[in-house]
Design a protein around this motif. Sequence first.
Motif, PDB file in Angstrom:
ATOM      1  N   LEU A 114       0.836  -1.200   0.000  1.00 19.19           N
ATOM      2  CA  LEU A 114       0.000   0.000   0.000  1.00 19.19           C
ATOM      3  C   LEU A 114       0.878   1.260   0.000  1.00 19.19           C
ATOM      4  CD1 LEU A 114      -3.192   0.553   2.043  1.00 19.19           C
ATOM      5  CD2 LEU A 114      -1.468   2.323   1.985  1.00 19.19           C
ATOM      6  N   ASN A 115       1.931   1.253   0.806  1.00 22.01           N
ATOM      7  CA  ASN A 115       2.818   2.419   0.848  1.00 22.01           C
ATOM      8  C   ASN A 115       3.464   2.689  -0.514  1.00 22.01           C
ATOM      9  OD1 ASN A 115       2.450   3.210   3.550  1.00 22.01           O
ATOM     10  ND2 ASN A 115       3.883   1.655   4.281  1.00 22.01           N
ATOM     11  N   ILE A 116       3.874   1.610  -1.179  1.00 18.91           N
ATOM     12  CA  ILE A 116       4.484   1.776  -2.509  1.00 18.91           C
ATOM     13  C   ILE A 116       3.439   2.278  -3.506  1.00 18.91           C
ATOM     14  CG2 ILE A 116       5.509   0.527  -4.449  1.00 18.91           C
ATOM     15  CD1 ILE A 116       6.770  -1.364  -2.320  1.00 18.91           C
ATOM     16  N   ALA A 117       2.254   1.667  -3.451  1.00 17.33           N
ATOM     17  CA  ALA A 117       1.199   2.047  -4.406  1.00 17.33           C
ATOM     18  C   ALA A 117       0.753   3.491  -4.186  1.00 17.33           C
ATOM     19  CB  ALA A 117       0.012   1.101  -4.261  1.00 17.33           C
ATOM     20  N   TYR A 164      -6.158  10.262   5.222  1.00 17.18           N
ATOM     21  CA  TYR A 164      -6.746   9.857   6.500  1.00 17.18           C
ATOM     22  C   TYR A 164      -6.458   8.366   6.689  1.00 17.18           C
ATOM     23  CZ  TYR A 164      -9.326  14.265   6.732  1.00 17.18           C
ATOM     24  OH  TYR A 164      -9.654  15.587   6.810  1.00 17.18           O
ATOM     25  N   SER A 165      -6.414   7.932   7.930  1.00 14.35           N
ATOM     26  CA  SER A 165      -6.192   6.506   8.173  1.00 14.35           C
ATOM     27  C   SER A 165      -6.903   6.088   9.451  1.00 14.35           C
ATOM     28  CB  SER A 165      -4.691   6.206   8.261  1.00 14.35           C
ATOM     29  OG  SER A 165      -4.120   6.873   9.368  1.00 14.35           O
ATOM     30  N   PHE A 166      -7.080   4.778   9.573  1.00  9.66           N
ATOM     31  CA  PHE A 166      -7.716   4.236  10.779  1.00  9.66           C
ATOM     32  C   PHE A 166      -6.987   2.957  11.176  1.00  9.66           C
ATOM     33  CE2 PHE A 166     -10.278   1.217   8.219  1.00  9.66           C
ATOM     34  CZ  PHE A 166     -10.288   1.881   6.999  1.00  9.66           C
ATOM     35  N   GLY A 167      -6.638   2.888  12.457  1.00 11.38           N
ATOM     36  CA  GLY A 167      -5.898   1.758  13.001  1.00 11.38           C
ATOM     37  C   GLY A 167      -5.624   2.050  14.469  1.00 11.38           C
ATOM     38  N   GLY A 168      -4.949   1.128  15.147  1.00  8.04           N
ATOM     39  CA  GLY A 168      -4.733   1.354  16.572  1.00  8.04           C
ATOM     40  C   GLY A 168      -6.069   1.514  17.265  1.00  8.04           C
ATOM     41  N   ASP A 169      -6.243   2.642  17.939  1.00  6.19           N
ATOM     42  CA  ASP A 169      -7.503   2.885  18.637  1.00  6.19           C
ATOM     43  C   ASP A 169      -8.333   4.007  18.017  1.00  6.19           C
ATOM     44  OD1 ASP A 169      -7.210   0.918  20.614  1.00  6.19           O
ATOM     45  OD2 ASP A 169      -5.809   2.206  21.716  1.00  6.19           O
ATOM     46  N   ASN A 170      -7.808   4.617  16.947  1.00 13.86           N
ATOM     47  CA  ASN A 170      -8.560   5.766  16.434  1.00 13.86           C
ATOM     48  C   ASN A 170      -8.280   6.032  14.956  1.00 13.86           C
ATOM     49  OD1 ASN A 170      -6.010   6.787  16.467  1.00 13.86           O
ATOM     50  ND2 ASN A 170      -6.334   8.130  18.233  1.00 13.86           N
ATOM     51  N   ALA A 171      -9.085   6.938  14.420  1.00 12.75           N
ATOM     52  CA  ALA A 171      -8.881   7.408  13.053  1.00 12.75           C
ATOM     53  C   ALA A 171      -8.188   8.767  13.121  1.00 12.75           C
ATOM     54  CB  ALA A 171     -10.230   7.539  12.344  1.00 12.75           C
ATOM     55  N   THR A 172      -7.359   9.035  12.132  1.00 10.49           N
ATOM     56  CA  THR A 172      -6.602  10.286  12.163  1.00 10.49           C
ATOM     57  C   THR A 172      -6.590  10.949  10.794  1.00 10.49           C
ATOM     58  OG1 THR A 172      -4.585   9.040  11.697  1.00 10.49           O
ATOM     59  CG2 THR A 172      -5.034   9.545  14.013  1.00 10.49           C
ATOM     60  N   ILE A 219      -1.429  18.951  -4.944  1.00  7.75           N
ATOM     61  CA  ILE A 219      -0.679  17.747  -5.305  1.00  7.75           C
ATOM     62  C   ILE A 219       0.821  18.009  -5.404  1.00  7.75           C
ATOM     63  CG2 ILE A 219      -1.095  18.118  -7.783  1.00  7.75           C
ATOM     64  CD1 ILE A 219      -0.826  14.701  -6.033  1.00  7.75           C
ATOM     65  N   ASN A 220       1.182  19.203  -5.817  1.00  2.00           N
ATOM     66  CA  ASN A 220       2.605  19.493  -5.991  1.00  2.00           C
ATOM     67  C   ASN A 220       3.358  19.533  -4.668  1.00  2.00           C
ATOM     68  OD1 ASN A 220       2.404  19.726  -8.788  1.00  2.00           O
ATOM     69  ND2 ASN A 220       1.607  21.810  -8.585  1.00  2.00           N
ATOM     70  N   GLN A 221       2.638  19.656  -3.567  1.00  2.00           N
ATOM     71  CA  GLN A 221       3.302  19.736  -2.268  1.00  2.00           C
ATOM     72  C   GLN A 221       3.125  18.454  -1.445  1.00  2.00           C
ATOM     73  OE1 GLN A 221       1.653  23.257  -0.451  1.00  2.00           O
ATOM     74  NE2 GLN A 221       1.878  24.394  -2.363  1.00  2.00           N
ATOM     75  N   VAL A 222       2.609  17.414  -2.084  1.00  2.00           N
ATOM     76  CA  VAL A 222       2.314  16.190  -1.334  1.00  2.00           C
ATOM     77  C   VAL A 222       3.503  15.225  -1.424  1.00  2.00           C
ATOM     78  CG1 VAL A 222       0.848  14.140  -1.243  1.00  2.00           C
ATOM     79  CG2 VAL A 222      -0.161  16.376  -1.711  1.00  2.00           C
ATOM     80  N   SER A 223       3.868  14.679  -0.284  1.00  2.00           N
ATOM     81  CA  SER A 223       4.786  13.535  -0.311  1.00  2.00           C
ATOM     82  C   SER A 223       4.122  12.408   0.484  1.00  2.00           C
ATOM     83  CB  SER A 223       6.143  13.895   0.291  1.00  2.00           C
ATOM     84  OG  SER A 223       5.969  14.420   1.592  1.00  2.00           O
ATOM     85  N   ALA A 224       4.292  11.200  -0.009  1.00  2.00           N
ATOM     86  CA  ALA A 224       3.560  10.068   0.574  1.00  2.00           C
ATOM     87  C   ALA A 224       4.183   9.643   1.901  1.00  2.00           C
ATOM     88  CB  ALA A 224       3.574   8.903  -0.399  1.00  2.00           C
ATOM     89  N   PRO A 225       3.365   9.447   2.915  1.00  2.00           N
ATOM     90  CA  PRO A 225       3.893   8.922   4.179  1.00  2.00           C
ATOM     91  C   PRO A 225       4.064   7.409   4.095  1.00  2.00           C
ATOM     92  CG  PRO A 225       1.537   9.225   4.367  1.00  2.00           C
ATOM     93  CD  PRO A 225       1.911   9.659   2.976  1.00  2.00           C
ATOM     94  N   ALA A 226       4.750   6.841   5.066  1.00  2.00           N
ATOM     95  CA  ALA A 226       4.858   5.374   5.155  1.00  2.00           C
ATOM     96  C   ALA A 226       4.021   4.932   6.349  1.00  2.00           C
ATOM     97  CB  ALA A 226       6.302   4.967   5.331  1.00  2.00           C
ATOM     98  N   TYR A 227       2.966   4.201   6.065  1.00  2.00           N
ATOM     99  CA  TYR A 227       2.080   3.745   7.139  1.00  2.00           C
ATOM    100  C   TYR A 227       2.616   2.478   7.789  1.00  2.00           C
ATOM    101  CZ  TYR A 227      -1.470   7.164   5.928  1.00  2.00           C
ATOM    102  OH  TYR A 227      -2.146   8.344   5.717  1.00  2.00           O
TER     103      TYR A 227
END
Lengths: 233, 219
Positions: free
Chosen positions: B36-39, B62-70, B78-86
């Motif tokens: 998913l991180n690569i994609a 946005y993501s959901f895991g652990g105990d909450n959504a964030t 888009i030009n300022q976006v860099s992908a995080p590693a979940y």
Amino acid sequence: MGIKIEIIQATCIGIKPEGIPNQDCILIYENNKLLIITVSDGLGSSINSLEGAQLACKVVVDYFREDGQNISPAFLSKTIPQEWERLISERAGDRKDYRTTNSFVIILKHEKKIIIGRLGDVLVAVRVDGLFIPISSFEKEFINETECLGSNGNPEYEILLHDFQNSFELLMASDGIGDELVNDKVELLFDYLKTKYASIKRKKRNYLLENEILQTLTDKNNDDKSLVFAWSN
Amino acid sequence: MDSLNDFLIQKPRPLPVVIAIDRSGSMSENGKIDALNIALKDFIDSIKEEDSNKAEIHIGLYSFGGDNATCDMPLTSINQVSAPAYQAQGKTPMGGVFTLLKELIEDKSLIPSRSYKPTIVLLTDGLPTDEWQKPMTELINEGRSSKAFRIAMAIGDDADKNMLSKFVSTPDYLVTGENARDIRKFFRFVTMSVTQRMKSQTPDMQQVPQMPEDDTLDF
């Protein structure tokens, strides 16, 4: 002595594939009793929307020109769409092929009344005796979300009435301009247009306004654009 | 003020794409979270390469895991976006992310009226572990958020496909997959969907692209 009204108007085709016309329409009618200004913006996704837009303007003018001061606004909100539908039904194709928004402003000169009708996102804003009254298109959900003639359901005009004592100014703009206006600069635009164009000879005004609108066309802002501004003298 | 241009917004209209990612513990199995991180990175890079006359893509993560959504990244050009590693861990609080998405889309200071309709992209491999029915109903049926395009991927047999079939805007927008390869394929589908809208004369008309064939994937 009747009220004297100055009007500037221009409509410009957007940047679009060859063969697709300017789907905006402006129609203005004036006699010694009233002034009618109506602006339509045919939907880009409807193949005959220019014809739909022109018909909407014609219906508005035809309804008001003879006996405008005696027509009930509540009657108008439903009757204009019904008449538009009747005329469309005489044409080939589906009614959705003719979808258009339409707004109008009627100035009753002797009664000093302003009647505003809006169906869809053609921007109308007025300043009455110095008080700015934005009649916003900003409340819509998303950019291409608009009520229109030819949509499902029974679209009705929103009708508003204002009285004026001494003066008024009014702005109408299709969404190519109206949706792009900075909210808190709309009243400043009134001042800008009035100050600039009042000092220009009448026969040059519309040409200069058209050039000014053309300069707003960019790859990122490429819709058809129409603007009418009127002020009492 | 010297011209009409001084009164007009000088930015292209935003086209929001909001991605909601399952980072629950089960996503760590079979390399799903890594895929998913690569994609996601490939998706962002490929969207950056697109240009449009009509719109500028804004991405929200946005993501959901652990105990909450964030909210991991608010809507950003888009030009300022860099992908995080979940990283994957914990439960599947999907109802929480529905609530956050609802709050985002209803807020006109975050998604102004001059925006095109948002696209919501949801990826999950499991069943929600929190209360999700009311938040999902409010998201998909009520108010401004009901007008968003909703695309989803159900990863593996444990994903609640019945729930996801109700979530998506149209049946063609529910994609099922089994593995890392399918996740990358899904993001190609999302890329095609978004770029079709960007290039269209009518970006708010629903447009469902064909799922890409495997040989169109660039491994």
